[in-house]
Motif scaffolding. Structure first.
Motif, PDB file in Angstrom:
ATOM      1  N   CYS A 171       8.400  -2.282  -9.614  1.00  0.00           N
ATOM      2  CA  CYS A 171       8.965  -2.214  -8.660  1.00  0.00           C
ATOM      3  C   CYS A 171       9.915  -3.700  -8.790  1.00  0.00           C
ATOM      4  CB  CYS A 171       7.947  -2.409  -7.421  1.00  0.00           C
ATOM      5  SG  CYS A 171       9.322  -2.658  -5.281  1.00  0.00           S
ATOM      6  N   ALA A 172      11.580  -3.615  -8.749  1.00  0.00           N
ATOM      7  CA  ALA A 172      12.148  -4.508  -9.228  1.00  0.00           C
ATOM      8  C   ALA A 172      12.946  -4.590  -7.612  1.00  0.00           C
ATOM      9  CB  ALA A 172      13.132  -3.989  -9.895  1.00  0.00           C
ATOM     10  N   ASP A 173      12.154  -3.523  -6.143  1.00  0.00           N
ATOM     11  CA  ASP A 173      12.772  -4.218  -4.837  1.00  0.00           C
ATOM     12  C   ASP A 173      12.471  -5.031  -4.345  1.00  0.00           C
ATOM     13  OD1 ASP A 173      13.674  -3.813  -2.640  1.00  0.00           O
ATOM     14  OD2 ASP A 173      12.656  -1.366  -2.412  1.00  0.00           O
TER      15      ASP A 173
ATOM     16  N   ALA B 235       9.521 -10.345  -3.765  1.00  0.00           N
ATOM     17  CA  ALA B 235       9.837 -10.595  -4.772  1.00  0.00           C
ATOM     18  C   ALA B 235       9.413  -9.338  -6.267  1.00  0.00           C
ATOM     19  CB  ALA B 235       9.330 -11.777  -5.997  1.00  0.00           C
ATOM     20  N   GLU B 236      10.295  -8.808  -7.572  1.00  0.00           N
ATOM     21  CA  GLU B 236       9.490  -8.098  -7.987  1.00  0.00           C
ATOM     22  C   GLU B 236       7.800  -8.234  -8.503  1.00  0.00           C
ATOM     23  OE1 GLU B 236      12.273  -7.310 -11.767  1.00  0.00           O
ATOM     24  OE2 GLU B 236      13.064  -7.752 -10.848  1.00  0.00           O
ATOM     25  N   PHE B 237       7.043  -6.850  -8.779  1.00  0.00           N
ATOM     26  CA  PHE B 237       6.256  -7.042  -8.903  1.00  0.00           C
ATOM     27  C   PHE B 237       6.119  -6.074 -10.162  1.00  0.00           C
ATOM     28  CE2 PHE B 237       5.886  -3.980  -5.055  1.00  0.00           C
ATOM     29  CZ  PHE B 237       5.313  -3.324  -5.372  1.00  0.00           C
TER      30      PHE B 237
ATOM     31  N   GLU C 222       1.148  -0.986  -0.270  1.00  0.00           N
ATOM     32  CA  GLU C 222       0.246   0.335   0.087  1.00  0.00           C
ATOM     33  C   GLU C 222       1.024   1.380   0.170  1.00  0.00           C
ATOM     34  OE1 GLU C 222      -3.719   2.198   2.356  1.00  0.00           O
ATOM     35  OE2 GLU C 222      -2.599   0.206   3.078  1.00  0.00           O
ATOM     36  N   ALA C 223       1.690   1.303   0.922  1.00  0.00           N
ATOM     37  CA  ALA C 223       2.611   2.453   1.200  1.00  0.00           C
ATOM     38  C   ALA C 223       3.073   2.629   0.308  1.00  0.00           C
ATOM     39  CB  ALA C 223       3.884   2.373   2.233  1.00  0.00           C
ATOM     40  N   TYR C 224       3.820   1.685  -0.651  1.00  0.00           N
ATOM     41  CA  TYR C 224       4.474   1.787  -2.374  1.00  0.00           C
ATOM     42  C   TYR C 224       3.444   1.936  -3.393  1.00  0.00           C
ATOM     43  CZ  TYR C 224       8.177   0.765  -6.485  1.00  0.00           C
ATOM     44  OH  TYR C 224       8.498   1.106  -7.205  1.00  0.00           O
TER      45      TYR C 224
END
Length: 371
Positions: free
Chosen positions: A113-115, A121-123, A35-37
């Motif tokens: 998101c690669a973090d 995992a990536e998403f 949610e924050a991301y």
């Protein structure tokens, strides 16, 4: 062929009947971090946060994320060991952030998101589209249309032909793959994937059966005729229709294996999954289909080939090889899913059944190939 317990027919895989459901136990993510991301990186996410899961997929974990009335789709790879090149979220984001410009059936991706610290995992996140996916019955909104099943089937192949007509350069995807030598690399890659999970075969006889399919595939690779965008998992239940309209595919999903290469690979994949009413579903010509799809009255596989041929100048005389290749890839994927279950990397009980279809599908592939 092997019967599957609690399924209406051999070769049919039971699926949930709802579009979205509560998240399966063990497939929860760090919702606060997600949610924050998303709130940080996307605009207009002001409403209350909630999550449901799309339960019918077999591999990638796909969630419908809501911020009030704003709906998004979030996808990440499955838990556990991942085959090299599989479940590529960066690739799927890249394709869907560009392809929509030339192919309006591609939902638009919004961020990647690669973090891996956010949800493990990536998403990526994409737009959510309202519509209906045809699984095991004609949707109620289409039931009044005459020949709805046939119209759905032809719409699916028409959407595929239109994808193959897209110039990858027109949407900045010219360098998505390497068309030269594509089939040879694909065959080598799927051979390696089988080797990585062959130890989970039910017995040595099954392993030898699959290996014989691979030998015949490798021995007779056809020459490619045309390069274009290849979806690589194209089938009826990866297509979404507008409510009430059986004549046009609105959206195509699951692009994580998309590339540029020999477009007939997609047609072979579609034929492999096609629930052909002209073939006895309990014969050795096994198909992996959702229960009920045989009753949809879709066009036959021969009619699908004819429909595709009508809008193409490609020579389809080797289409049996492409169908066998699609069947062989499905065998490997089923073995990967079963291996994931055995290793305790998924709690989805359906994955524990996937290994039962390996032998019958391998036998079907052999029947399509010269000895």
């Amino acid at each position: 062929m092997t019967d599957l317990a609690a399924r209406p027919r051999a070769g049919e895989v039971e699926e949930p009947r709802v579009e979205v459901a509560p998240v399966r136990p063990g497939e929860e993510l760090d919702w606060a971090a997600l949610e924050a991301y998303l709130r940080t990186h996307l605009d207009d996410l002001d409403g209350e946060f909630s999550v449901l899961q799309f339960p019918r997929g077999s591999a990638n974990l796909t969630y419908r994320v809501a911020f009030g009335d704003r709906l998004l789709v979030v996808r990440r790879p499955p838990f556990g060991k991942i085959a090299r090149g599989a479940h590529d979220m960066a690739r799927e984001h890249r394709v869907l952030s560009r392809l929509y410009r030339a192919y309006d059936r591609a939902p638009r991706a919004l961020l990647h998101c690669a973090d891996t610290s956010v949800v493990g995992a990536e998403f990526f996140a994409s737009e959510y589209r309202e519509g209906v996916v045809v699984w095991d019955e004609i949707p109620e909104s289409m039931a009044q249309h005459p020949d709805a099943g046939r119209r759905i089937g032809f719409a699916v192949v028409d959407a595929l032909a239109e994808l193959h007509a897209v110039d990858p350069a027109s949407c900045d995807l010219a360098d998505l793959g390497r068309p030269e030598g594509y089939l040879e690399r694909q065959v080598a890659g799927w051979s390696s994937r089988w080797e990585a999970v062959a130890e989970y075969a039910s017995d040595r006889e099954v392993a030898e059966l699959v290996e014989e399919v691979g030998r015949r595939i490798r021995a007779d690779v056809p020459g490619s005729q045309r390069a274009g965008i290849v979806h690589n998992d194209y089938k009826v239940d990866n297509c979404q229709f507008p409510h009430g309209d059986p004549d046009r595919v609105k959206s195509v999903f699951d692009w994580d294996m998309a590339t540029t290469g020999d477009v007939l690979v997609d047609l072979g994949t579609l034929l492999n999954y096609w629930p052909d009413r002209t073939v006895d579903p309990d014969s050795d010509a096994a198909f992996i289909v959702v229960p009920g799809m045989h009753a949809l009255d879709l066009p036959s596989r021969a009619e699908i080939v004819e429909r595709y041929t009508a809008g193409s100048d490609l020579d389809l005389s080797r289409i049996d090889w492409y169908e066998a290749f699609g069947c062989w890839k499905t065998v490997v994927i089923l073995q990967q899913l079963y291996a994931r279950f055995v290793r305790g990397e998924t709690t989805d009980p359906r994955m524990g059944q996937r290994g039962e279809l390996v032998a019958p599908l391998a036998r079907r592939a052999l029947g399509l190939l010269p000895a």
